[in-house]
Scaffold this active site. Structure first.
Site, PDB file in Angstrom:
ATOM      1  N   ASP A   1      -6.502   4.972   9.695  1.00 50.50           N
ATOM      2  CA  ASP A   1      -7.866   5.226   9.210  1.00 50.50           C
ATOM      3  C   ASP A   1      -8.424   4.022   8.453  1.00 50.50           C
ATOM      4  O   ASP A   1      -9.618   3.771   8.466  1.00 50.50           O
ATOM      5  CB  ASP A   1      -7.871   6.413   8.234  1.00 50.50           C
TER       6      ASP A   1
ATOM      7  N   GLU B   1      -9.699  14.197  14.466  1.00 47.57           N
ATOM      8  CA  GLU B   1      -9.111  14.391  13.129  1.00 47.57           C
ATOM      9  C   GLU B   1      -9.695  15.655  12.529  1.00 47.57           C
ATOM     10  O   GLU B   1     -10.528  16.331  13.148  1.00 47.57           O
ATOM     11  CB  GLU B   1      -9.371  13.188  12.207  1.00 47.57           C
TER      12      GLU B   1
ATOM     13  N   HIS C   1       0.824  -1.213   0.000  1.00 52.31           N
ATOM     14  CA  HIS C   1       0.000   0.000   0.000  1.00 52.31           C
ATOM     15  C   HIS C   1       0.853   1.256   0.000  1.00 52.31           C
ATOM     16  O   HIS C   1       0.364   2.363   0.223  1.00 52.31           O
ATOM     17  CB  HIS C   1      -0.984  -0.019   1.174  1.00 52.31           C
TER      18      HIS C   1
HETATM   19  C1  LIG Z   1      -6.027   3.565   1.533  1.00 49.66           C
HETATM   20  C2  LIG Z   1      -4.872   3.742   2.467  1.00 49.66           C
HETATM   21  C3  LIG Z   1      -5.078   4.330   3.695  1.00 49.66           C
HETATM   22  C4  LIG Z   1      -4.015   4.503   4.585  1.00 49.66           C
HETATM   23  N1  LIG Z   1      -4.253   5.071   5.788  1.00 49.66           N
HETATM   24  C5  LIG Z   1      -3.244   5.263   6.647  1.00 49.66           C
HETATM   25  C6  LIG Z   1      -3.461   5.861   7.907  1.00 49.66           C
HETATM   26  O1  LIG Z   1      -4.565   6.231   8.256  1.00 49.66           O
HETATM   27  N2  LIG Z   1      -2.405   6.021   8.735  1.00 49.66           N
HETATM   28  C7  LIG Z   1      -1.143   5.603   8.401  1.00 49.66           C
HETATM   29  O2  LIG Z   1      -0.232   5.744   9.213  1.00 49.66           O
HETATM   30  N3  LIG Z   1      -0.905   5.049   7.205  1.00 49.66           N
HETATM   31  C8  LIG Z   1      -1.922   4.883   6.327  1.00 49.66           C
HETATM   32  N4  LIG Z   1      -1.672   4.316   5.108  1.00 49.66           N
HETATM   33  C9  LIG Z   1      -0.290   4.011   4.734  1.00 49.66           C
HETATM   34  C10 LIG Z   1       0.148   2.653   5.221  1.00 49.66           C
HETATM   35  O3  LIG Z   1       0.355   2.658   6.626  1.00 49.66           O
HETATM   36  C11 LIG Z   1       1.476   2.277   4.574  1.00 49.66           C
HETATM   37  O4  LIG Z   1       1.351   2.319   3.179  1.00 49.66           O
HETATM   38  C12 LIG Z   1       1.924   0.904   5.007  1.00 49.66           C
HETATM   39  O5  LIG Z   1       3.198   0.673   4.473  1.00 49.66           O
HETATM   40  C13 LIG Z   1       0.961  -0.110   4.500  1.00 49.66           C
HETATM   41  O6  LIG Z   1       1.308  -1.406   4.856  1.00 49.66           O
HETATM   42  P1  LIG Z   1       1.616  -2.461   3.732  1.00 49.66           P
HETATM   43  O7  LIG Z   1       1.522  -3.755   4.399  1.00 49.66           O
HETATM   44  O8  LIG Z   1       0.798  -2.306   2.530  1.00 49.66           O
HETATM   45  O9  LIG Z   1       3.142  -2.055   3.479  1.00 49.66           O
HETATM   46  P2  LIG Z   1       4.094  -2.191   2.165  1.00 49.66           P
HETATM   47  O10 LIG Z   1       3.683  -1.109   1.242  1.00 49.66           O
HETATM   48  O11 LIG Z   1       3.954  -3.574   1.673  1.00 49.66           O
HETATM   49  O12 LIG Z   1       5.468  -1.910   2.812  1.00 49.66           O
HETATM   50  C14 LIG Z   1       5.838  -0.638   3.257  1.00 49.66           C
HETATM   51  C15 LIG Z   1       7.328  -0.611   3.624  1.00 49.66           C
HETATM   52  O13 LIG Z   1       7.535  -1.388   4.786  1.00 49.66           O
HETATM   53  C16 LIG Z   1       8.360  -2.502   4.495  1.00 49.66           C
HETATM   54  N5  LIG Z   1       7.734  -3.639   5.161  1.00 49.66           N
HETATM   55  C17 LIG Z   1       6.540  -4.223   4.907  1.00 49.66           C
HETATM   56  N6  LIG Z   1       6.321  -5.220   5.774  1.00 49.66           N
HETATM   57  C18 LIG Z   1       7.391  -5.260   6.589  1.00 49.66           C
HETATM   58  C19 LIG Z   1       7.764  -6.071   7.677  1.00 49.66           C
HETATM   59  N7  LIG Z   1       6.988  -7.060   8.112  1.00 49.66           N
HETATM   60  N8  LIG Z   1       8.958  -5.843   8.284  1.00 49.66           N
HETATM   61  C20 LIG Z   1       9.769  -4.840   7.870  1.00 49.66           C
HETATM   62  N9  LIG Z   1       9.482  -4.052   6.823  1.00 49.66           N
HETATM   63  C21 LIG Z   1       8.291  -4.250   6.203  1.00 49.66           C
HETATM   64  C22 LIG Z   1       8.376  -2.641   2.984  1.00 49.66           C
HETATM   65  O14 LIG Z   1       9.557  -3.207   2.507  1.00 49.66           O
HETATM   66  C23 LIG Z   1       8.244  -1.195   2.556  1.00 49.66           C
HETATM   67  O15 LIG Z   1       9.462  -0.542   2.612  1.00 49.66           O
HETATM   68  C24 LIG Z   1      -2.715   4.115   4.202  1.00 49.66           C
HETATM   69  C25 LIG Z   1      -2.498   3.535   2.958  1.00 49.66           C
HETATM   70  C26 LIG Z   1      -3.561   3.348   2.101  1.00 49.66           C
HETATM   71  C27 LIG Z   1      -3.314   2.762   0.770  1.00 49.66           C
END
Ligand SMILES: Cc1cc2nc3c(=O)[nH]c(=O)nc-3n(C[C@H](O)[C@H](O)[C@H](O)COP(=O)(O)OP(=O)(O)OC[C@H]3O[C@@H](n4cnc5c(N)ncnc54)[C@H](O)[C@@H]3O)c2cc1C
Length: 510
Positions: A156, A272, A92
């Protein structure tokens, strides 16, 4: 059968999983799991939610256990030509942070397919939940609610992995009172950048613990997190207050977050704020009957500021919650007649963004580019930011699509030992431009993002990016400020070959 053929790979993988399932250690050197080179797997791991950056890994690893993952990382680290490695939660990210150009992407979800894995497990005394880092927060919520419990700090949107948000910070309207999600972790299991499997906490291997919290995946891969739990409320009073004056809006936000003791039952549970710029920025919180007069107000004011607050209640506090709220809202400067209220379950409130996602998906507007800009803005600059950015850039250019969030947080809820870097002032705001664009015009939004950044630079507002990579190591060093030396030392300690999460552009330029 050729050693790199898909059938050979599948047999090796199945054998390796069978051995892992039987408890035979991969570290014994029996078999090392190999990444998949299947074009479908490569294509899936080559982009993220942002749909702006595209870069293909050489392979995708589907580990079945942390041991299997550690074994791969260890042998990759020791090889003469080690590859970069990026954990991929749900990808994400919006600028390629979970990608690994010519390296290996780790599919975190395969850890969740192991029936003997961590999964989501509430402790016997109900004080914490052990969660596999690949798990989604929505599933953590569902499981803990069955015991009448829940974590206290959220994002969120809940369809994000635990490891992904803990690698950033994990913020929402609860942060002012409970801190970000990274301030709410008891213990972690981490496979470091050299392939060591380490359990860490504030009292055990604390360097690694604080490094990975907000560590942008730079020090290794989180495989398990122990998250504190509290009794879940029965329901929530959910209120929106509208303002046409930014000074009144931000003054009230800051007043409300000043009552922030974790144990103070009279404090709010969520604060918020957002900007309403047009009819399109009205979400379904506002009923169809109310929408016309809100649209009138937007037309008159240009920008309407929406303050959003929540107060939890349970059986005991239900009879008094309205009175408590009345007390909290006394003297606030919102526009009379522009208070809107809902009474919903805790689950409905926390999962509020899901309905919007489903709506956007149904219109084909979810899988589009997301040229987001997320910033932390110090309180001293927020009035100038309103004049220069919201009024001076956003209103004039009139291209904004998607939510525009703005709300304050208390710095003392962030632990300075963690990697996450926030502004130096006691109160700072998060501002999120959550743009959705077309495939042919995301650059227009990027231009606006650059103008915002430039404005801040010229006005001397020391903003920090959140959820976005800087382009150069020099910019990262400014971002981390006084933490930069420690960040680099920890990198040397836990990932000395600079292999982890290259898409963050800190030590590798992809
Ligand atoms: C619709 C939407 C709403 C969101 N709302 C919020 C919000 O309200 N508040 C907020 O804080 N964020 C929010 N986000 C952002 C979100 O927290 C980050 O994009 C987060 O990285 C998403 O987790 P993911 O599993 O998809 O991570 P990825 O995109 O898969 O990874 C993000 C980063 O972390 C690393 N990573 C992933 N998993 C691990 C692990 N287990 N150990 C070590 N490194 C790791 C990856 O290599 C990369 O560098 C939102 C994103 C979206 C798309």
């Amino acid at each position: 059968m050729a050693a790199d053929s898909p059938a050979y790979f599948t047999i090796i993988m199945l054998l390796s999983r069978l051995l892992a399932f039987m408890g035979l250690s991969k570290n014994a050197g029996l078999l090392a799991l190999e990444p998949s080179h299947d074009p479908t797997d490569i294509a899936a791991a080559s982009q993220d939610f942002g749909l702006i950056v595209k870069s293909a890994p050489q392979g995708v690893l589907f580990p079945f256990s942390p041991q299997e993952l550690a074994s791969f990382i260890q042998s990759n680290y020791k090889s003469s030509a080690p590859l970069t490695v990026a954990a991929r939660g749900l990808a994400h990210s919006v600028r390629g942070q979970a990608l690994a150009k010519d390296g290996v992407v780790i599919d975190m979800f395969s850890l969740g397919s192991n029936p003997n894995g961590t999964g989501i497990s509430v402790s016997g005394d109900g004080t914490y939940v052990d969660v596999g880092a690949e798990q989604l927060w929505i599933d953590v919520l569902n499981v803990t609610l069955r015991s009448g419990l829940a974590p206290v700090s959220w994002t969120d949107y809940l369809y994000l992995t635990v490891g992904g948000t803990l690698s950033n910070a994990g913020i929402s309207g609860q942060t002012f009172r409970f801190g970000p999600q990274i301030s709410n972790v008891y213990e972690l299991d981490v496979v470091t950048g050299v392939g060591d499997f380490v359990t860490c906490s504030p009292n055990q291997n604390s360097d690694l613990f604080y490094a990975v919290l907000g560590g942008l995946g730079q020090f290794g891969i989180i495989t398990r997190a122990r998250i504190p739990l509290a009794p879940a409320p029965k329901g929530v009073k959910w209120i929106r207050l509208l303002y046409s004056d930014f000074a009144a809006f931000s003054k009230d936000q800051e007043l409300l977050i000043s009552k922030n003791d974790r144990t103070d039952q009279t404090a709010l549970n969520y604060v918020e704020g957002s900007l309403l710029l047009s009819q399109a920025s009205l979400d379904p919180f506002f009923s169809p009957e109310d929408q016309p007069r809100i649209v009138d107000l937007i037309t008159k004011s240009g920008i309407v500021y929406s303050l959003e607050i929540v107060k939890h209640y349970d059986d005991q506090s239900k009879p008094t919650v309205d009175k408590d709220l009345e007390q909290l809202l006394k003297g606030l400067g919102y526009l009379p007649d522009f208070l809107f209220e809902k009474d919903v379950t805790y689950f409905e409130f926390l999962n509020r963004v899901r309905a919007e996602e489903m709506f956007l998906r149904s219109k084909g507007l979810w899988e589009v580019p997301h040229p987001w800009l997320n910033l932390f803005v110090p309180k001293s600059g927020i009035a100038a930011f309103n004049d220069g950015v919201f009024k001076g850039i956003v209103l004039k250019r009139n291209i904004t699509t998607g939510p525009l969030l703005v709300y304050p947080m208390n710095r003392n809820k962030w632990d300075d030992r963690m990697s996450a870097s926030v502004p130096d002032e006691e109160i700072f705001y998060t501002v999120g431009f959550l743009h959705a664009s077309g495939f042919d015009n995301w650059q227009t939004y990027d231009e606006q993002n650059k103008l915002v950044f430039l404005f801040c630079e010229e006005a001397g507002i020391e903003v920090k990016l959140y959820l976005l990579p800087y382009a150069t190591k020099e910019e990262w060093s400014v971002h981390f400020g006084s933490k930069w030396d420690t960040f680099q030392q920890r990198k040397q300690q836990f990932d000395p070959k600079f292999l982890s999460s290259p898409g963050q552009n800190i030590f590798n330029n992809n």
